[in-house]
Design a protein around this motif. Structure first.
Motif, PDB file in Angstrom:
ATOM      1  N   CYS A  47       0.783  -1.104   0.122  1.00  0.00           N
ATOM      2  CA  CYS A  47       0.028  -0.052   0.050  1.00  0.00           C
ATOM      3  C   CYS A  47       0.854   1.258  -0.082  1.00  0.00           C
ATOM      4  CB  CYS A  47      -1.049  -0.044   1.106  1.00  0.00           C
ATOM      5  SG  CYS A  47      -2.065   1.341   1.359  1.00  0.00           S
TER       6      CYS A  47
ATOM      7  N   ASP B 162       2.472   1.958  -3.354  1.00  0.00           N
ATOM      8  CA  ASP B 162       1.543   2.411  -4.478  1.00  0.00           C
ATOM      9  C   ASP B 162       1.135   3.838  -3.974  1.00  0.00           C
ATOM     10  OD1 ASP B 162       1.357  -0.175  -5.579  1.00  0.00           O
ATOM     11  OD2 ASP B 162      -0.554  -0.861  -4.470  1.00  0.00           O
TER      12      ASP B 162
ATOM     13  N   ALA C 152       2.229   6.046  -7.061  1.00  0.00           N
ATOM     14  CA  ALA C 152       1.124   6.166  -8.071  1.00  0.00           C
ATOM     15  C   ALA C 152       0.052   6.893  -7.390  1.00  0.00           C
ATOM     16  CB  ALA C 152       0.500   4.562  -8.364  1.00  0.00           C
TER      17      ALA C 152
ATOM     18  N   TYR D 273      -4.658   5.262  -4.875  1.00  0.00           N
ATOM     19  CA  TYR D 273      -4.863   3.700  -4.983  1.00  0.00           C
ATOM     20  C   TYR D 273      -4.663   3.126  -3.479  1.00  0.00           C
ATOM     21  CZ  TYR D 273      -3.735   4.472  -9.806  1.00  0.00           C
ATOM     22  OH  TYR D 273      -3.912   4.913 -11.020  1.00  0.00           O
TER      23      TYR D 273
END
Length: 151
Positions: free
Chosen positions: A135, A138, A142, A146
């Motif tokens: 997590c 991400d 990103a 997310y």
């Protein structure tokens, strides 16, 4: 559009997204139907695409997401790279801007700036995530949208 004997291509805003985090944006989806029961959906965004390919498995099939043999143990990044290489050659890339893969260089959580990492960890905890490393990675690289993916 009907490509004589090859398949059909349509473009609209219909379909389920690969990435629900993009659900707040207008959909731009290219639907491609090919021979042999192959369906391809290309979700076009401002700085990337998402792709869904639906098809029956075929002998020798392999790619970025694995080889579809039901064994996740041989679908690690290292195993896939050993089978098919690092990335797409520039001549085969669908994108105008090309960034080649760099052997040995992989981003990790350690590459995330401290302040951004702290925000990512806090967001993952607030979402009740138990896979904190995935997590956090991400969210750092990103985006925070997310954090709720993969739950």
């Amino acid at each position: 559009f009907n490509a004589a004997g090859l398949g059909t291509v349509t473009y609209n805003d219909q379909g389920d997204l690969v990435d629900a985090a993009m659900g707040h944006l207008d959909k731009h989806i290219v639907h491609i139907t090919l021979q042999g029961g192959i369906q391809v959906e290309v979700m076009r965004w401002s700085n990337h695409i998402n792709l869904r390919i639906t098809m029956a498995p075929r002998a020798g099939q392999d790619g970025h997401c694995g080889n579809f043999n039901g064994n996740p143990g041989d679908d690690t990044q290292d195993a896939i790279r050993a089978r098919i290489g690092m990335g797409v050659p520039q001549g085969e890339s669908l994108f105008r801007a090309y960034v080649p893969s760099v052997p040995g260089k992989r981003q990790s959580i350690a590459d995330c700036p401290a302040a951004k990492k702290a925000q990512a960890v806090a967001a993952c905890r607030a979402a009740g995530r138990t896979d904190m490393d995935a997590c956090t990675f991400d969210a750092c690289f990103a985006g925070a949208q997310y954090v709720n993916e993969g739950m």
